[in-house]
Design an enzyme around this catalytic site. Structure first.
Site, PDB file in Angstrom:
ATOM      1  N   HIS A   1     135.662  23.692  96.798  1.00 39.47           N
ATOM      2  CA  HIS A   1     137.035  23.286  97.011  1.00 39.47           C
ATOM      3  C   HIS A   1     137.649  22.801  95.695  1.00 39.47           C
ATOM      4  CE1 HIS A   1     136.428  22.409 101.611  1.00 39.47           C
ATOM      5  NE2 HIS A   1     136.128  23.641 101.273  1.00 39.47           N
TER       6      HIS A   1
ATOM      7  N   GLU B   1     139.204  19.983  94.917  1.00 37.87           N
ATOM      8  CA  GLU B   1     138.896  18.606  94.531  1.00 37.87           C
ATOM      9  C   GLU B   1     137.484  18.469  93.977  1.00 37.87           C
ATOM     10  OE1 GLU B   1     141.416  18.275  98.377  1.00 37.87           O
ATOM     11  OE2 GLU B   1     140.066  19.700  97.404  1.00 37.87           O
TER      12      GLU B   1
ATOM     13  N   CYS C   1     139.798  17.236 102.863  1.00 43.77           N
ATOM     14  CA  CYS C   1     139.007  17.208 104.090  1.00 43.77           C
ATOM     15  C   CYS C   1     138.335  15.848 104.257  1.00 43.77           C
ATOM     16  CB  CYS C   1     137.967  18.332 104.101  1.00 43.77           C
ATOM     17  SG  CYS C   1     136.825  18.350 102.708  1.00 43.77           S
TER      18      CYS C   1
ATOM     19  N   CYS D   1     135.932  16.208 100.436  1.00 48.31           N
ATOM     20  CA  CYS D   1     136.851  16.049  99.311  1.00 48.31           C
ATOM     21  C   CYS D   1     137.415  14.636  99.260  1.00 48.31           C
ATOM     22  CB  CYS D   1     137.969  17.086  99.404  1.00 48.31           C
ATOM     23  SG  CYS D   1     137.383  18.772  99.126  1.00 48.31           S
TER      24      CYS D   1
ATOM     25  N   ALA E   1     144.342  47.831 109.236  1.00 42.56           N
ATOM     26  CA  ALA E   1     144.362  49.255 109.561  1.00 42.56           C
ATOM     27  C   ALA E   1     143.865  49.449 110.991  1.00 42.56           C
ATOM     28  CB  ALA E   1     143.482  50.034 108.586  1.00 42.56           C
TER      29      ALA E   1
END
Length: 212
Positions: free
Chosen positions: A57, A59, A82, A92, A171
């Site tokens: 992440h 941080e 988080c 974090c 697709a």
């Protein structure tokens, strides 16, 4: 520093964090692209964005890079840090608290089960000053697909000419069960996919599965 100077700096540094995150859009699924800038006395100590593949992440890259200088600093983060990690690793929020960051400015609150206000709550309980909502509209594009998947289980679908910033191209046959196909992509972690104008886009629009 005057209040006007602080407000100007806040906008400038959050703008930088948003730019870092936007440069990673389409590369970080299943996690959203997040930018983090750590600043002290008007100087950028470190900055980072979510790595390709979603980890590490922002941080957990920016905080170690700032080192001991992070104590007493301000962290500008585009999404709420988080409060817990699905992997059980250090959150974090803990990275910021343990580093001695004193103020955290957040653009958007994270509705996921591992944040959902808990990151902000943990930071405030630890004595950090936390402000939310700065440049939230500018940051919204970073999380529109992520939030859409949290709410619906499907990635967001938009029409695009080249697919820049998207996770993948969608697709499928226009006659397929498109909702089910998109659910499968959501389960695989895709958050934001694109289609070209044409029959498939028309079919998605008719079923309410295309975001304008």
């Amino acid at each position: 520093m005057t209040d006007a100077q602080q407000a100007s700096d806040d906008i400038r540094f959050m703008g930088r964090a948003i730019a870092l995150a936007k440069a990673r859009m389409g590369q970080t699924w299943p996690n959203p692209a997040v930018g983090c800038v750590i600043v002290k006395d008007g100087e950028v100590l470190s900055e980072a964005a979510t790595a390709p593949g979603g980890r590490p992440h922002a941080e957990e890259q920016a905080v170690p890079a700032a080192g001991d200088r992070a104590k007493g600093s301000t962290a500008y983060v585009t999404m709420e840090p988080c409060g817990a990690r699905s992997s059980g690793r250090t959150s974090c929020s803990n990275f910021l608290m343990d580093a001695g960051v004193s103020r955290v400015v957040v653009a958007a609150v994270d509705p996921s089960p591992f944040a959902s206000g808990r990151g902000v709550e943990r930071l405030r309980k630890a004595g950090l000053q936390v402000e939310t909502g700065l440049l939230a509209q500018d940051a919204a594009v970073l999380y529109e697909g992520y939030l859409h998947r949290v709410e619906t289980g499907r990635p967001m679908v938009r029409i695009s000419a080249a697919g820049d910033g998207f996770d993948a191209r969608f697709a499928a046959s226009p006659k397929a069960d498109l909702a089910t196909e998109l659910k499968r992509l959501g389960e695989a972690g895709y958050t934001r996919v694109w289609v070209s104008p044409g029959e498939l886009a028309d079919a998605l629009a008719a079923q309410g599965l295309l975001t304008a």
